[in-house]
Design a protein around this motif. Sequence first.
Motif, short mmCIF file in Angstrom:
data_model
loop_
_atom_site.label_atom_id
_atom_site.label_comp_id
_atom_site.label_asym_id
_atom_site.label_seq_id
_atom_site.Cartn_x
_atom_site.Cartn_y
_atom_site.Cartn_z
N ASP A 111 0.87 -1.17 0.00
CA ASP A 111 0.00 0.00 0.00
C ASP A 111 0.90 1.22 0.00
N ALA A 122 -2.86 0.21 -3.95
CA ALA A 122 -2.36 -1.06 -3.41
C ALA A 122 -2.19 -2.07 -4.53
N SER A 136 -6.35 2.59 -2.45
CA SER A 136 -6.14 2.21 -1.06
C SER A 136 -6.33 3.43 -0.17
#
Length: 618
Positions: A111, A122, A136
């Motif tokens: 991430d 991510a 993410s």
Amino acid sequence: MSTLRRLPETTVNRIAAGEVIERPASAVKELVENSLDAGAGRIEIVLREGGRSLISVDDDGHGMSADDLSLAIERHATSKLPDDDLMDIRHLGFRGEALPSIGAVARLRIDSRRQDADTGWAIQVDGGRLSAPEPSSRARGTRVEVRDLFFATPARLKFLKTDRAEFGATLDMIKRLAMAHPEVGFTLKDDQRTAFQAGAEQGELLDARAARLARVMGREFVENALPVEADRDGIRLTGLAGVPTYNRGNATQQYMFVNGRPVRDKLFTGAVRGAYQDFLSGGRHAVLVLFLEVDPAFVDVNVHPAKAEVRLREPGVVRGLIVGGLRSVLAAAGHRASTTVAGQALGAFRAGTQPETPRFSMPLRGGGGGSYMPRQDSAAAREAFAAWQSPEGGLSGVAESAVREFIDPSGRVETQAADAPAPSADFPLGVARGQVHGTYIVAQTMDGIVLVDQHAAHERLVYERMKRQLDENGVARQGLLLPEVVEMEETDADRIAARADELASLGLILERFGPGAIVVRETPALLGQCDIRGLLNDLADELAEFDQATGLKDRLQDVCSTMACHGSVRAGRRLNAEEMNALLREMERTPHSGQCNHGRPTYVELHLNDIERLFGRR
Ligand SMILES: Nc1ncnc2c1ncn2[C@@H]1O[C@H](COP(=O)(O)OP(=O)(O)OP(=O)(O)O)[C@@H](O)[C@H]1O
Ligand SMILES: [Mg+2]
């Protein structure tokens, strides 16, 4: 049909991963190095089951975009070699191998969010299979999660040690990286606890580094270490070198870094051994941390799969720099011995004054006129103490003999000469106040006392003088009035006779005297009257350990130190005040006089406040 074929990419990657990722600690090393390369200010590492089930590394570095993420997990994709120049490596990483290797043998999730991006991204790799980047919630920096390490390569999994051992290896790795990067904060946790934590250190590099080294290696090390700073041909050496009396039984406490990269290398350990060999006996090892800064063009870091070794273009220069740099700080430290020596001494004093068998009772505080009353039922001792307490001072004849007896059971005590100088800052080892047990000199300093082991100290002084004479114009000799014949085993006599010429250059003139004997005609003047038989026997033992080819010159240190040992003021010899003070002054002037030739201290210093603490006055 040919049986030769190209291996599928997943297999290729697993083979490559086998070299780079050997155990959890190597994965952690790669990930933390990536965080450092990304300019992180704090890095948090979590392991579960020693790293087997989870490794996560979280940083606040510059992060990656969605495109970067897809590339980062591809083999040979790197942002760190802008000009494809392997001679100019300025980051810890340069191959673009670590992330794909980890992804080939584990489940990997990254991430990340670039500082200038409005969202994080991510990506996942599962035993080599990749997913497309997805958004993410990551706020800043990068977090890499490695689950089920080696699930795709079960053979490797079998080689892992216990969780504890794997965690320990990771902790050691983190400590190394933390030493080299004091400006970065590090935390290492497992399920239950924080195993290591070091906040980002403030201040100039050298201050920040000292603070970090104190945190990683302990304050005691920093207090017993000397700053190293040396330059040669654009190569710079810095660090902290432990004083010789602060030594260890193995070399695991020797840390070396090249351009911020922890390395283990025979070149360094050999150079360190060379620099300290004069002060440490064979089985003891120095404690130190050294940082070498070289132009990237002078070092090849691409020689080891885990980048744990490097190749230097000028190993001789580096070796010389380390040996010279260390020797000069050790020499400048002069007579300084480890503070732990005093600590150990205090511990021993305390242990020796157990309350079960008190020699004197404690003073009664606040009871008005409390006194140190002797418990001993000796009239003389009681009188002695009465005299000590009397404001007029002065010991009566009987009392004085009681005190003498207490200090030295044989009744001998060498007292100071009437015209002894007063302690002053010019005499760091103090002014001799007496000799006890014919072995130790007690000296008074400005703020404490010094106890000197006269034999150990003298041995060191003779040795240093001998080396000096050798450098200058050869060792002065003295002829024996009566040549001494020493009988010994034939093989020993052979060994010594074979080295007669070399020994002559060290001031020892001898020749064969029949099959099982040697006759000695002259000895080094420095040794004074020495035990010739003992010296020859020890030399024979020593020569037995050298191989034929080793010249005495190469082992001069050992031979000189053997000789020095035989020529020294033996324990047991009475010294007068003048001789004692001369010994103290020479110790102050002589480099390396804080330890004997075997790495033991030659003196112990106790400060007044230590002594006061011993007596419960503080
Ligand atoms: N924590 C991170 N923060 C920002 N970028 C990262 C981070 N980790 C990896 N990267 C990016 O991913 C790339 C690939 O990382 P990887 O560790 O596989 O290779 P490398 O560091 O370039 O070389 P090496 O294989 O020698 O470590 C890096 O070049 C870097 O651009
Ligand atoms: Mg890397």
